[in-house]
Write a protein that holds these residues in place. Structure first.
Motif, PDB file in Angstrom:
ATOM      1  N   VAL A  53      14.366  15.175  -6.178  1.00  0.00           N
ATOM      2  CA  VAL A  53      12.911  15.027  -6.202  1.00  0.00           C
ATOM      3  C   VAL A  53      12.555  13.783  -5.395  1.00  0.00           C
ATOM      4  N   ILE A  54      11.620  13.952  -4.471  1.00  0.00           N
ATOM      5  CA  ILE A  54      11.138  12.842  -3.640  1.00  0.00           C
ATOM      6  C   ILE A  54       9.625  12.791  -3.778  1.00  0.00           C
ATOM      7  N   VAL A  55       9.113  11.612  -4.136  1.00  0.00           N
ATOM      8  CA  VAL A  55       7.668  11.430  -4.289  1.00  0.00           C
ATOM      9  C   VAL A  55       7.247  10.208  -3.475  1.00  0.00           C
ATOM     10  N   MET A  56       6.246  10.391  -2.616  1.00  0.00           N
ATOM     11  CA  MET A  56       5.717   9.293  -1.818  1.00  0.00           C
ATOM     12  C   MET A  56       4.220   9.164  -2.095  1.00  0.00           C
ATOM     13  N   THR A  57       3.760   7.925  -2.310  1.00  0.00           N
ATOM     14  CA  THR A  57       2.343   7.673  -2.536  1.00  0.00           C
ATOM     15  C   THR A  57       1.852   6.605  -1.571  1.00  0.00           C
ATOM     16  N   ASN A  58       0.535   6.596  -1.342  1.00  0.00           N
ATOM     17  CA  ASN A  58      -0.034   5.639  -0.392  1.00  0.00           C
ATOM     18  C   ASN A  58      -0.832   4.543  -1.102  1.00  0.00           C
ATOM     19  N   ALA A  59      -0.306   4.064  -2.240  1.00  0.00           N
ATOM     20  CA  ALA A  59      -1.027   3.048  -3.004  1.00  0.00           C
ATOM     21  C   ALA A  59      -0.085   2.090  -3.715  1.00  0.00           C
ATOM     22  N   ASP A  60      -0.594   0.886  -3.989  1.00  0.00           N
ATOM     23  CA  ASP A  60       0.200  -0.135  -4.670  1.00  0.00           C
ATOM     24  C   ASP A  60       0.540   0.249  -6.098  1.00  0.00           C
ATOM     25  N   LYS A  61      -0.324   1.043  -6.743  1.00  0.00           N
ATOM     26  CA  LYS A  61      -0.083   1.427  -8.133  1.00  0.00           C
ATOM     27  C   LYS A  61       0.536   2.811  -8.251  1.00  0.00           C
ATOM     28  N   GLY A  62       1.243   3.237  -7.212  1.00  0.00           N
ATOM     29  CA  GLY A  62       1.854   4.564  -7.239  1.00  0.00           C
ATOM     30  C   GLY A  62       3.044   4.683  -8.161  1.00  0.00           C
ATOM     31  N   GLY A  63       3.656   3.559  -8.549  1.00  0.00           N
ATOM     32  CA  GLY A  63       4.895   3.607  -9.332  1.00  0.00           C
ATOM     33  C   GLY A  63       4.742   4.303 -10.669  1.00  0.00           C
ATOM     34  N   LYS A  64       3.662   3.989 -11.378  1.00  0.00           N
ATOM     35  CA  LYS A  64       3.451   4.605 -12.685  1.00  0.00           C
ATOM     36  C   LYS A  64       3.233   6.111 -12.544  1.00  0.00           C
ATOM     37  N   LEU A  65       2.469   6.483 -11.530  1.00  0.00           N
ATOM     38  CA  LEU A  65       2.212   7.905 -11.273  1.00  0.00           C
ATOM     39  C   LEU A  65       3.513   8.634 -10.931  1.00  0.00           C
ATOM     40  N   ILE A  66       4.351   8.005 -10.103  1.00  0.00           N
ATOM     41  CA  ILE A  66       5.631   8.615  -9.724  1.00  0.00           C
ATOM     42  C   ILE A  66       6.474   8.896 -10.955  1.00  0.00           C
ATOM     43  N   GLY A  94       0.772  -1.235   0.000  1.00  0.00           N
ATOM     44  CA  GLY A  94       0.000   0.000   0.000  1.00  0.00           C
ATOM     45  C   GLY A  94       0.800   1.281   0.000  1.00  0.00           C
ATOM     46  N   PHE A  95       2.105   1.206  -0.201  1.00  0.00           N
ATOM     47  CA  PHE A  95       2.940   2.410  -0.305  1.00  0.00           C
ATOM     48  C   PHE A  95       3.955   2.222  -1.432  1.00  0.00           C
ATOM     49  N   THR A  96       4.138   3.256  -2.255  1.00  0.00           N
ATOM     50  CA  THR A  96       5.140   3.233  -3.321  1.00  0.00           C
ATOM     51  C   THR A  96       5.821   4.600  -3.339  1.00  0.00           C
ATOM     52  N   CYS A  97       7.159   4.607  -3.342  1.00  0.00           N
ATOM     53  CA  CYS A  97       7.906   5.868  -3.192  1.00  0.00           C
ATOM     54  C   CYS A  97       9.151   5.870  -4.065  1.00  0.00           C
ATOM     55  N   ASP A  98       9.703   7.057  -4.270  1.00  0.00           N
ATOM     56  CA  ASP A  98      10.967   7.162  -4.997  1.00  0.00           C
ATOM     57  C   ASP A  98      11.705   8.431  -4.570  1.00  0.00           C
ATOM     58  N   MET A  99      13.029   8.340  -4.605  1.00  0.00           N
ATOM     59  CA  MET A  99      13.896   9.460  -4.212  1.00  0.00           C
ATOM     60  C   MET A  99      15.105   9.481  -5.129  1.00  0.00           C
TER      61      MET A  99
END
Length: 465
Positions: A344-357, A329-334
């Motif tokens: 740039v640091i992006v944190m999302t609270n979802a399993d499909k956050g990678g594409k959005l990041i 339920g969390f996907t992030c990148d830094m």
């Protein structure tokens, strides 16, 4: 507010607005016009309830902003101070603990870590006869250790101790050496769990206490903790976790006893402080949490362009350090430039956050002209059903244990049961395909017959007859 400050504020608002409305898909077909999207519509498309972003420019935090919801049931919104699980971004932060203990003489980078482990030892076998597991190998994923990653534990699960995890008495296998240390690069959360135990045994402190006292607070990361489960005192502004359909996961989030590998709760703004600290040290601006000499070692490439904690890209003045992260339920990148001072640091609270990041990073990189992320332009090859049929079938891997099925439907190969859902493979060479939504490249291994495929030229799946 002075005129100068007001103008600067207005300029930043314009920048944020431009980036928010310029998200770009990561795979573009040659000849097609490039379409730009708004961040909220892409969040909705990917079923990502909440996003948080921080931008560092010239070594300073330029802006940070939250979007959407931390909890859709309570209506709590994400802001710049909402805590997310950093997942594997925990690793480069956790590595600082080991490097700090090297600096003060408590550890050596190239000594057998069994020398430091007290009530648990890495089991000796034929692979460790000539080469030993060292701290350097653990940090660079070259120790030959098992267990790629960790699924976490629901709130109602029994929470294991670190020794239980090491012994395979949790929900993952026993952490052992199954390859000669130093011989290959293979990502291993298991290795970072061994490192965590080393830090605890040598420091005499729990891992989260050591990190807080010696690493996080000295860097000003007051909104961060390695506590697992997270203490109530940190839960005033915390994000829940959401699955691939945007639904709350049971218990709001999973817990991770594997703190060094996956246990950090933090914000993009706090991770920006880590990036700025490393930049300031390597540029000689200050003596910080580590010395310049140690940070230089940390940012030196080993196998697969990996440093002592972070992954590395480019060379010299263009060197980038960073890490991605994926928990339930969390996907992030830094990503951060070591010498240019941008991040740039992006944190999302979802399993499909990678594409959005990826789409957010494309927009950020394009706006600031950083060259940190850009769409891949692909030329599609036309193959017949006869050409494609030989690739259909079942494929498996042993470590981690996984089975994929490739089917042919309406002149297209589809992987039906990947962790990311159905993947549609577009041919770019006779035996090379790309999933344009995720950017994953699949290269089929063809001799007299098809024997398997490589995922992004590294992870191998073998065809099952």
């Amino acid at each position: 507010m002075s005129t100068c400050i007001a103008q600067e504020h207005d300029q930043i608002v314009l920048e944020i607005n431009a980036i928010e409305n310029s998200l770009i898909k990561s795979i573009q077909i040659k000849g097609d016009s490039i379409q730009k999207f708004n961040i909220l519509e892409r969040m909705d498309f990917y079923k990502v309830p909440g996003v948080s972003i921080a931008i560092v420019e010239n070594g300073q935090l330029k802006w940070a902003k939250g979007y959407g919801y931390a909890n859709t049931e309570t209506g709590t919104k994400v802001d710049a101070n909402t805590l997310f699980q950093a997942a594997s971004i925990s690793k480069p932060l956790a590595a600082l603990a080991a490097l700090k203990l090297v600096e003060n003489g408590s550890l050596e980078l190239n000594k057998d870590v069994n020398h430091y482990l007290k009530d648990w030892q890495i089991p000796q076998n034929k692979f460790t006869e000539t080469e030993k597991v060292t701290l350097e190998k653990l940090l660079t994923h070259t120790a030959g250790m098992t267990v790629h990653g960790f699924p976490g534990y629901q709130q109602t699960d029994e929470f294991p101790e670190i020794i239980d995890v090491l012994n395979g008495d949790g929900n993952t296998g026993k952490i052992v050496v199954d390859t000669i240390p130093g011989s290959i690069w293979r990502y291993a959360g298991g290795g970072y769990t061994v490192m965590e135990k080393v830090v605890e045994d040598i420091s005499g402190l729990s891992f989260d206490t050591y990190m807080s006292k010696n690493i996080l607070l000295p860097m000003g990361m007051k909104n961060s903790t390695f506590q697992q489960p997270i203490a109530k005192s940190f839960q005033n502004n915390i994000s829940a976790a959401f699955d691939g359909n945007g639904e709350l996961i049971k218990g709001l989030w999973n817990n991770y006893p594997e703190q060094a590998a996956a246990g950090l709760w933090t914000t993009p703004s706090d991770l920006a402080k880590y990036c700025m600290e490393i930049v300031d040290i390597i540029q000689g601006k200050k003596e910080g949490v580590l010395t310049k000499e140690t940070v230089a070692k940390m940012l030196t490439k080993h196998k697969n362009d990996w440093g002592l904690g972070p992954s590395l890209q480019n060379e010299k003045d263009s060197l980038i350090f960073g890490h991605g992260g994926k928990n339930a339920g969390f996907t992030c990148d830094m990503k951060a430039f070591a010498y240019q001072g941008n991040a740039v640091i992006v944190m999302t609270n979802a399993d499909k956050g990678g594409k959005l990041i990826s789409e957010i990073k494309n927009a950020v990189s394009n706006y600031y002209n950083w060259g940190i992320s850009q769409p891949k332009i692909i030329e599609v090859l036309k193959l017949s059903d006869t050409d494609l049929k030989k690739f259909a079938g079942a494929y498996e891997s042993k470590q981690p244990k996984m089975m994929n099925k490739v089917i042919l439907k309406e002149n297209q190969l589809i992987i039906t049961n990947s962790p990311l859902g159905a993947l549609k493979l577009v041919p770019i060479e006779t035996n090379k395909f790309i999933d344009k939504e995720n950017g994953i490249v699949f290269k089929f291994l063809v001799g007299e017959k098809v024997t398997g495929f490589l995922v992004n030229n590294s992870f191998k799946m073998v065809k099952v007859e």
